[in-house]
Each structure stands twice: as C-alpha cells, then as structure tokens.
Design a protein around this motif. Structure first.
Motif, PDB file in Angstrom:
ATOM      1  N   GLY A 133       0.824  -1.227   0.000  1.00  0.00           N
ATOM      2  CA  GLY A 133       0.000   0.000   0.000  1.00  0.00           C
ATOM      3  C   GLY A 133       0.848   1.263   0.000  1.00  0.00           C
ATOM      4  N   LEU A 134       2.129   1.115   0.303  1.00  0.00           N
ATOM      5  CA  LEU A 134       3.017   2.295   0.319  1.00  0.00           C
ATOM      6  C   LEU A 134       3.791   2.434  -0.999  1.00  0.00           C
ATOM      7  N   ILE A 135       3.428   1.568  -1.965  1.00  0.00           N
ATOM      8  CA  ILE A 135       4.111   1.598  -3.276  1.00  0.00           C
ATOM      9  C   ILE A 135       3.174   2.247  -4.294  1.00  0.00           C
ATOM     10  N   PRO A 136       3.635   3.173  -5.155  1.00  0.00           N
ATOM     11  CA  PRO A 136       4.994   3.668  -5.285  1.00  0.00           C
ATOM     12  C   PRO A 136       5.453   4.441  -4.049  1.00  0.00           C
ATOM     13  N   GLY A 137       6.687   4.138  -3.684  1.00  0.00           N
ATOM     14  CA  GLY A 137       7.197   4.775  -2.477  1.00  0.00           C
ATOM     15  C   GLY A 137       8.683   5.010  -2.546  1.00  0.00           C
ATOM     16  N   LEU A 138       9.179   5.631  -1.506  1.00  0.00           N
ATOM     17  CA  LEU A 138      10.621   5.856  -1.396  1.00  0.00           C
ATOM     18  C   LEU A 138      11.125   5.103  -0.177  1.00  0.00           C
ATOM     19  N   LEU A 139      12.160   4.310  -0.398  1.00  0.00           N
ATOM     20  CA  LEU A 139      12.797   3.599   0.702  1.00  0.00           C
ATOM     21  C   LEU A 139      13.979   4.455   1.139  1.00  0.00           C
ATOM     22  N   LYS A 140      13.993   4.831   2.428  1.00  0.00           N
ATOM     23  CA  LYS A 140      15.062   5.725   2.901  1.00  0.00           C
ATOM     24  C   LYS A 140      15.763   5.071   4.081  1.00  0.00           C
ATOM     25  N   THR A 141      17.081   5.143   4.137  1.00  0.00           N
ATOM     26  CA  THR A 141      17.779   4.615   5.319  1.00  0.00           C
ATOM     27  C   THR A 141      17.301   5.394   6.542  1.00  0.00           C
ATOM     28  N   CYS A 142      17.141   4.687   7.674  1.00  0.00           N
ATOM     29  CA  CYS A 142      16.676   5.375   8.885  1.00  0.00           C
ATOM     30  C   CYS A 142      17.686   6.402   9.349  1.00  0.00           C
ATOM     31  N   THR A 143      18.976   6.108   9.172  1.00  0.00           N
ATOM     32  CA  THR A 143      19.990   7.058   9.641  1.00  0.00           C
ATOM     33  C   THR A 143      20.978   7.381   8.524  1.00  0.00           C
ATOM     34  N   LEU A 144      21.667   8.471   8.720  1.00  0.00           N
ATOM     35  CA  LEU A 144      22.819   8.891   7.906  1.00  0.00           C
ATOM     36  C   LEU A 144      22.522   9.349   6.463  1.00  0.00           C
ATOM     37  N   GLY A 145      21.278   9.459   6.051  1.00  0.00           N
ATOM     38  CA  GLY A 145      21.005   9.934   4.688  1.00  0.00           C
ATOM     39  C   GLY A 145      20.977  11.462   4.631  1.00  0.00           C
ATOM     40  N   TYR A 146      21.367  12.028   3.510  1.00  0.00           N
ATOM     41  CA  TYR A 146      21.187  13.464   3.268  1.00  0.00           C
ATOM     42  C   TYR A 146      21.270  13.712   1.771  1.00  0.00           C
ATOM     43  N   ASP A 147      20.675  14.833   1.326  1.00  0.00           N
ATOM     44  CA  ASP A 147      20.663  15.185  -0.099  1.00  0.00           C
ATOM     45  C   ASP A 147      20.273  13.992  -0.977  1.00  0.00           C
ATOM     46  N   GLY A 148      19.281  13.222  -0.530  1.00  0.00           N
ATOM     47  CA  GLY A 148      18.777  12.108  -1.326  1.00  0.00           C
ATOM     48  C   GLY A 148      19.662  10.861  -1.263  1.00  0.00           C
ATOM     49  N   LYS A 149      20.764  10.934  -0.515  1.00  0.00           N
ATOM     50  CA  LYS A 149      21.633   9.748  -0.425  1.00  0.00           C
ATOM     51  C   LYS A 149      20.960   8.695   0.458  1.00  0.00           C
TER      52      LYS A 149
END
Ligand code: ADP
Ligand code: MG
Length: 349
Positions: A133-149
């Motif tokens: 139900g969350l797709i299309p979605g973005l998977l993001k690391t819980c920590t240490l991400g920035y500027d889309g990394k």
C-alpha cells in the motif's frame, strides 16, 4: 570579544556560516571536525581536527569552550552525551538522537498530530512486500542519509533493487505528487519564547535543494499550519536553538511534515541578507543565552545553491549591490557537492 567561546562540531558550510555569524556578534568559536581539510578552518581562529571519539581532542575541545553546538545531525549520540556531561550541548543530545532516525522522527511527529506521509519500518525484502500500500514509495535509510543519499524509489514490489543493503534499517514512505515544498525555520530561546521566519519556498533538483525564496507562494491556511506545526515541534522538544521543518504540499493542498533538521538549514541561507537577524545569529543567541532580538524581514529574497561546477562562473563574476555570493572554499569541486550559494535581495528602486 565577549568572554563566551562557542564550540561547533562539524566543519562544513553550516559550521563556517555559524562561525562567521558568531564573530559578528563578538563570540569566539572553536570548530571540531573529523576532516582536516574542512572548509570551516578558513572561518575560525581555532580549528581542531581528528576523530570525534579521540579522547585527547575531546579534552582539548572541552577545555576551550563554554557551550557546544553542532552543524549536522549524524553525530553518534554517545559522543554528544559525553560532552554534555562536562559542558552544555545545545540542542540537547536526546533531541538529536530522536531526529537522526527517520523512524523515531516520524513517530514523534504523528504523536503530536502533525501529518506526515504514510510510512513503515522496513528490515527486509518481505517487509516491503507486506507494505505494498506504500508503493509507489521511497525507501530511505533510517539514519545517515542526506541530499537524497541512501534513498531508493520502489515502483513495484517485484522490482526491488539488488543494491539495497538490508543490514541497515529503512522506512518505506508513500510517494507524494508534490505541488510544492516549503520550510519553516524557528529559533527557540525557552518556554514560548521564539523567533520564527515566514515559510520559505524550495525547489529541489535530483533531491538536492537548488532554489529557495521568500515569500513562498502559498495560501494563508498553509502558512498558518506550517508555522503552527513548527512552533509545536520546537515546544514539544523543549528545543534551544534554530531548527527547520521541511514540508511537502500535495495537489490537494494538504500539508505534510517531511523532516526536521535540528540545526540551521540550507533553505535559511537567504536570511543572512533578507532579515535583520539571520538563522545563524539567532541560533548563536539562543545557545549562548544572549538577548533575543525581534527578527524582521527587510527584503524579499531568492537563493540559488551552487552545486559542483556551478561555482566556477561565480568565482570570476562581478556582482550588483543586491547580489551576494558565498564561496564555501571547499578544496575540491565535486559533482553534487554544495560549493557555495548566491542570494539576490529585492530592493525597491
Ligand atoms: P534528505 O535527508 O536527503 O533531505 P528527504 O526525505 O528530505 O531526504 O528527501 C529529499 C527530497 O526528495 C525531498 O525534498 C523531496 O523533493 C523528495 N522526496 C522525499 N520523500 C518524498 C516523498 N515521500 N514523496 C515525494 N518526494 C519525496
Ligand atoms: Mg530533506
């Protein structure tokens, strides 16, 4: 110079701009960075470099400063906590711990009835499939991400990139068709004492901030909701210093809080030239316990981030008196790296 020395952890552009603002109001700075070439060494008289857990350097840093702040959220909690046992660290280390993890950050927002995109904690591939139900979605690391990394677009549950490293935790966030992105910057000095900037409108390219402007073209309702939510967040966290809330606005004019930055923020660079007190000076005033100055906009303004090679033209250009160029003096130009910014204020003729 006053007798206050502010310690700043992190030596990037935010640390540099904080140091410049501190010196302007007679506060000394000591910058502690894990990169010996970090740009902030050009903007402070006291620069310490080495690992953040180096006992000898921690001791030296602590001996030189009265109060400590930080320019980025990815500092291990245990280091901030240890420093805070000797000299005050502001914003408080517990706040940083809560916000540096996207999952606990989003839970905090929802507990305070602040709308976010729908999301779920993801530990393995099956968790993605269960949450279709969350797709299309973005998977993001819980920590240490920035500027889309550390982010992966998930279009179909059958198409999960083999590049995803499931030794890390992620959140999967429903993808929103964005009409607009805005941010609100607030500096809190203590219980119900704060200065708040009007919402800033932001345009990202490749998930990196490119343009910011004030005023944001938004309805009065969105403006009030965004500023109210930022105030609730700052009060609930018992925050001291400057923080930024990034927001999404969708096609139906719903507002969502995207993330909180427990620090000064790139979208607020224009406040150096548009306001009587910048986000940096306000942060320093709050963490050093100085007087709160009523913050007013003097000019409308626009800011352009200079990313990678963009900087080269600006280094040789001449500027009008309403144009301001900031070169972060990074030793190397790299693709997608924030190298400087350029602000134009709207002066009436
Ligand atoms: P970062 O920590 O890298 O800034 P963000 O979560 O703010 O991470 O994402 C960076 C940008 O990516 C956002 O400013 C926005 O443009 C886009 N983005 C992130 N999440 C979503 C989403 N759920 N729906 C649509 N766009 C998104
Ligand atoms: Mg962001």
């Amino acid at each position: 110079m006053s007798d206050i020395t502010l310690g700043i952890i992190g030596g990037g552009q935010l640390g540099s701009l904080l140091s410049v603002a501190a010196n302007k109001i007679d506060i000394n700075t000591v910058i502690f960075s894990d990169d010996k070439n970090s740009p902030a060494k050009n903007f402070t008289k006291n620069f310490i470099s080495g690992n953040y857990d180096d006992e000898k350097l921690i001791k030296e840093f602590l001996s030189k400063v009265n109060v400590i702040t930080y320019e980025f959220e990815n500092i291990p909690y245990k280091i901030l906590k240890k420093l805070n046992e000797i000299k005050p660290v502001l914003p408080k280390p517990e706040i940083n711990k809560l916000i540096q993890n996207r999952y606990t950050e989003k839970d905090f927002l929802n507990k305070n009835n602040i709308r976010t995109t729908r999301y779920s904690l993801i530990k393995d591939e099956d968790d993605i499939k269960i949450n279709d139900g969350l797709i299309p979605g973005l998977l993001k690391t819980c920590t240490l991400g920035y500027d889309g990394k550390g982010q992966f677009k998930i279009d179909k549950k059958e198409n999960i990139s083999s590049e995803i490293d499931f030794t890390k935790e992620y959140i999967l966030e429903k993808f929103i068709k964005l009409k607009k992105e805005i941010s609100v910057i607030i500096t809190r000095f203590g219980h119900q004492r704060y200065e708040i900037y009007e919402p800033i409108e932001n345009l990202h390219e490749d998930q990196i901030l490119k343009h910011s402007k004030i005023p944001a073209q938004i309805s009065e309702k969105i403006k009030n909701q965004a500023t109210n939510w930022a105030t609730i967040i700052a009060e609930e966290l018992d925050y001291v210093g400057t923080l930024c809330v990034e927001y999404f606005i969708d096609n139906k004019d719903n507002l969502y809080a995207n993330e909180i930055a427990p620090r000064v923020h790139n979208s607020g660079h224009l406040t150096i030239n548009s306001h009587n007190v910048s986000q940096f000076e306000n942060h320093i005033r709050a963490v050093c316990g100085l007087e709160k100055v009523e913050t007013k906009k003097i000019y409308n303004a626009r800011m352009l981030n200079l990313i990678g090679n963009d900087i080269e033209d600006y280094r040789v250009k001449s500027f009008k008196d309403n144009e301001f160029f900031f070169d972060y003096q990074k030793t190397e130009i790299r693709e997608k790296r924030k190298m400087g910014h350029f602000t134009i204020i709207e002066k009436e003729n």
